[in-house]
Scaffold this active site. Sequence first.
Site, short mmCIF file in Angstrom:
data_model
loop_
_atom_site.label_atom_id
_atom_site.label_comp_id
_atom_site.label_asym_id
_atom_site.label_seq_id
_atom_site.Cartn_x
_atom_site.Cartn_y
_atom_site.Cartn_z
N GLU B 70 0.82 -1.22 0.00
CA GLU B 70 0.00 0.00 0.00
C GLU B 70 0.84 1.26 0.00
O GLU B 70 0.48 2.26 -0.64
CB GLU B 70 -0.96 0.02 1.19
CG GLU B 70 -2.18 -0.88 1.02
CD GLU B 70 -1.89 -2.34 1.30
OE1 GLU B 70 -0.78 -2.65 1.78
OE2 GLU B 70 -2.77 -3.19 1.04
N ASP B 95 -9.23 0.44 5.89
CA ASP B 95 -8.44 0.14 7.08
C ASP B 95 -6.94 0.08 6.78
O ASP B 95 -6.11 0.35 7.64
CB ASP B 95 -8.87 -1.22 7.65
CG ASP B 95 -10.38 -1.35 7.73
OD1 ASP B 95 -10.91 -1.37 8.83
OD2 ASP B 95 -11.04 -1.39 6.66
N HIS B 139 -11.36 -4.59 8.95
CA HIS B 139 -11.94 -4.54 7.60
C HIS B 139 -13.30 -3.86 7.61
O HIS B 139 -14.13 -4.13 6.74
CB HIS B 139 -12.11 -5.94 7.01
CG HIS B 139 -10.84 -6.55 6.50
ND1 HIS B 139 -9.83 -6.96 7.32
CD2 HIS B 139 -10.41 -6.83 5.24
CE1 HIS B 139 -8.85 -7.48 6.59
NE2 HIS B 139 -9.17 -7.41 5.32
#
Lengths: 320, 338
Positions: B70, B95, B139
Amino acid sequence: MQLSRDALLKAYRQMKTIRAFENRLHDEIALGEIAGFTHLYAGQEACAVGVCEHLGPKDYIISTHRGHGHCIAKGCDVVDMMKELYGSREGLCKGRGGSMHIADVNVGMLGANGIVGAGAPIAVGAGISAKATGHVSIAFSGDGACNQGTTFEAMNMAVVLKVPVIFVYENNHYSEHTGVDYAVGADSILDRAGAFGMKTFRADGTDFFAVYETMREVIEYCRTTKLPAAVELDTERYFGHFEGDPQRYRGPGELDRIREERDCLKTFREKVTEAKLLDGADIDAVDAEVEALIDRAVAEAKAAEKPKPEHVLEDVYISY
Amino acid sequence: MAIKMIREAILETIDAEMARDESVIMLGEDIVGGNGAPGGPEAIGGIWSTSTGLWAKYGPDRVIDTPISESAIIGAASGAALTGKRAIAEIMFADFIGVCMDQIWNQVAKFRYMFGGKSTCPIVIRMVYGAGFNAAAQHSQSIHAMVTAMPGLKVVMPSTPADAKGLLTQAIRDDDPVIFLEHKALYAVKGDVPDGEYLIPFGHARHVTQGDDITLLATGMMVGFAEKAAKQLAEDGIGCDIIDLRTTSPLDEEAILDSVERTGRLLIVDESPPRCSLATDLSAIVANKAFASLRAPIEMVTAPHTPVPFARELESAYLPSPDKIVTAATRLMSYKRG
Ligand SMILES: Cc1ncc(C[n+]2csc(CCOP(=O)(O)OP(=O)(O)O)c2C)c(N)n1
Ligand SMILES: [Mg+2]
């Protein structure tokens, strides 16, 4: 070194428990019994069990989103796990964690994890604790997780700090729907691990004996040198990435082939019966015992107490 | 006009913008799905079906499947955006902002300010957020408060298919960094979507229903909850003025204050925990700027100060609901100055 009859039966029982647990969950999820996102471990049992059969309660493991197998292998209570997945107050995490956060710190299982790549750094810290007592810490990661920066940082730090952390990469060839060859730029995961300055090992992750014998060597090395190491286990995932995954990324016949040719339970049975270490009846007896355990776990989980609304507020802090 | 789901509106908008402007690229994990696998690229086509078919149409240079990384996704998207591209980055679950926080907070949000106004970074960070699927603590979160608090970011939270189209088109064409929050429980929500080019400028709230008694502020999934509650309240003769903020940064203060000045009562519905939240931010603004209009203390229906729990019973207890809104609204209406 030859495993005792009891040790063989125990290893098989652990693998079979994981398989039966996951197969049953697959069915229960299809029936709508279980909420949330569930990633099943079936196919990879030899990895968790081949590693954890060497560990005691003071060795630590940390897991991934695909964590049920690691939990069972490390000694989490199977009935309590099932209760957790059914969202019961009596569950291993009081129904608050569910599949992706299933954990039992009391048996050295530091949790499944919803964040891919989050485990390895935590395992370094557990390794600092383990080092002081002559134990080891295991970071289970997938072939996808190994691309996360956190994993690189953890590997480097373990080398720099000289901590007995074992980075176990379960390469099931996919991260979600993407093939490992696309996402891992290096020729192999171990090339990268090795480049951080640690010893690397490799084994067939569908063969309990291969994993077990390799891990004997790795753990002895880490316990004595107190240094990290990395292991790549080549393995297979039998179900979808998550329950509901149509798996269109697989090749024709791939699932049939891996279930036929790369099944750790079948391989185990063949090896031990050929070598006359156990006979078929011994294994059948374990199968029956395990199926009964899973039936009981599901029955108890369905009947177990559900949480009440006020329970949402518990355990955010110790004191506040 | 055509009836579409939010996920379709999003896919079609990205498609239209990629067709319109060659500089638009998209990056994310499994957005192609099947790369490097026997089934081949597009075997799956993105887990949210918001990128299906784009790889085949625009190719691997513009529809970029990434490893699970990410930080590098946001870094690469912002680097491309600083150097001439318009980048759409997908974070599969909001998240995971935890993993790429530095790239968003210290980099993307601040480039232009730090660089003396000489840079533009047209990046849209699409993130899938929200509870309702028993997906537990990592999540299910709503992260709008933290990104709304970051100067330099615009924050968008569509609640209808039409808004998804209008706001995403604006987001992609906007020269500032935009956080575009897609609620996972709203993807299948259907509604009329205007044909052709459709832009909704940021900072303009949507007036959902008109009413004289209570101003109800909501975003995302909370808008539908507010509408349900308002229907029930209407049966008791209580009229709700529902305002869907659409964007939390910039914020349509005027719409909020105008409404509160009329109703004298404010109820804020917020999916995230209550401390330092959108709810507290809005109530501070109203307390500060429309104090004289308030006939009762501001009510807030929020999640509790806890992580998102897993079990069905616990997640229901965690989430705001139409019933909880009705209860708060009833309390608000019955308030008497002591
Ligand atoms: C930080 C983060 N990014 C992305 C995801 C979504 N996700 C969950 S599992 C997964 C693939 C993981 O692949 P791998 O590490 O190979 O494990 P496997 O699923 O094969 O067991 C992805 C992308 C996540 N949970 N966390
Ligand atoms: Mg994998």
